[in-house]
Design an enzyme around this catalytic site. Sequence first.
Site, mmCIF file in Angstrom:
data_model
loop_
_atom_site.group_PDB
_atom_site.id
_atom_site.type_symbol
_atom_site.label_atom_id
_atom_site.label_comp_id
_atom_site.label_asym_id
_atom_site.label_seq_id
_atom_site.Cartn_x
_atom_site.Cartn_y
_atom_site.Cartn_z
ATOM 1 N N CYS A 5 -1.645 -47.910 -11.813
ATOM 2 C CA CYS A 5 -1.699 -48.057 -10.504
ATOM 3 C C CYS A 5 -1.235 -46.676 -9.944
ATOM 4 C CB CYS A 5 -0.594 -49.100 -9.700
ATOM 5 S SG CYS A 5 -0.390 -48.989 -8.131
ATOM 6 N N ASP A 31 -1.287 -39.681 3.103
ATOM 7 C CA ASP A 31 -2.451 -39.884 2.629
ATOM 8 C C ASP A 31 -3.280 -38.744 2.492
ATOM 9 O OD1 ASP A 31 -5.148 -41.173 2.348
ATOM 10 O OD2 ASP A 31 -4.323 -43.005 3.312
ATOM 11 N N HIS A 47 6.067 -52.608 -8.051
ATOM 12 C CA HIS A 47 4.496 -53.135 -7.675
ATOM 13 C C HIS A 47 4.312 -54.436 -7.339
ATOM 14 C CE1 HIS A 47 0.198 -52.598 -8.580
ATOM 15 N NE2 HIS A 47 0.287 -53.892 -8.991
ATOM 16 N N ASN A 84 -3.806 -53.516 5.174
ATOM 17 C CA ASN A 84 -5.039 -54.178 4.502
ATOM 18 C C ASN A 84 -4.608 -55.097 3.419
ATOM 19 O OD1 ASN A 84 -6.809 -52.587 6.544
ATOM 20 N ND2 ASN A 84 -6.659 -51.056 5.068
ATOM 21 N N GLY A 90 -10.514 -54.316 3.441
ATOM 22 C CA GLY A 90 -10.452 -52.945 3.282
ATOM 23 C C GLY A 90 -9.256 -52.455 2.356
ATOM 24 N N HIS A 95 -1.741 -52.184 -4.336
ATOM 25 C CA HIS A 95 -0.233 -51.965 -4.431
ATOM 26 C C HIS A 95 -0.094 -52.080 -2.645
ATOM 27 C CE1 HIS A 95 3.457 -50.025 -6.072
ATOM 28 N NE2 HIS A 95 3.593 -50.039 -4.627
ATOM 29 N N HIS A 97 0.830 -51.435 0.802
ATOM 30 C CA HIS A 97 1.181 -50.297 1.541
ATOM 31 C C HIS A 97 0.878 -50.532 3.003
ATOM 32 C CE1 HIS A 97 -2.959 -49.650 0.006
ATOM 33 N NE2 HIS A 97 -3.190 -49.004 0.944
ATOM 34 N N HIS A 99 -0.168 -48.324 6.421
ATOM 35 C CA HIS A 99 -0.715 -47.097 6.888
ATOM 36 C C HIS A 99 -0.086 -46.828 8.337
ATOM 37 C CE1 HIS A 99 -4.184 -47.063 4.277
ATOM 38 N NE2 HIS A 99 -4.203 -48.396 4.040
#
Length: 111
Positions: A5, A31, A47, A84, A90, A95, A97, A99
């Site tokens: 990962c 990002d 994780h 997502n 998408g 893992h 996260h 955005h």
Amino acid sequence: MSENCIFCKIANGEIPTEFVYESENVVVFKDINPQAPTHLLVVPKVHIPSLAQLNDKNLMSELLSGVIEATKKLNITDYRTVINTGSKAGQEVFHIHIHVMAGREFSWPAG
């Protein structure tokens, strides 16, 4: 940690990345494929594949605190957050996260 990962490797320092914010359980970094002038990722150090598997309310809170602390640090007041969950929604890195995107106007529905 999942050995393949990329977010686990970033969160644990195996891939050098500058953190915008870091707590005991969460890191925030830029990002590498930004979709806005500012595009951050808020990632737990442990994780967890997606939001569907996140059962820890304390970690949920710490992830959102990561959003707040990182945006405060960067003096960002207007931003969009996105999680997502699943490939059809998408999600590309499995893992969890968040955005955080800012620096441009966003419309709805998101396209």
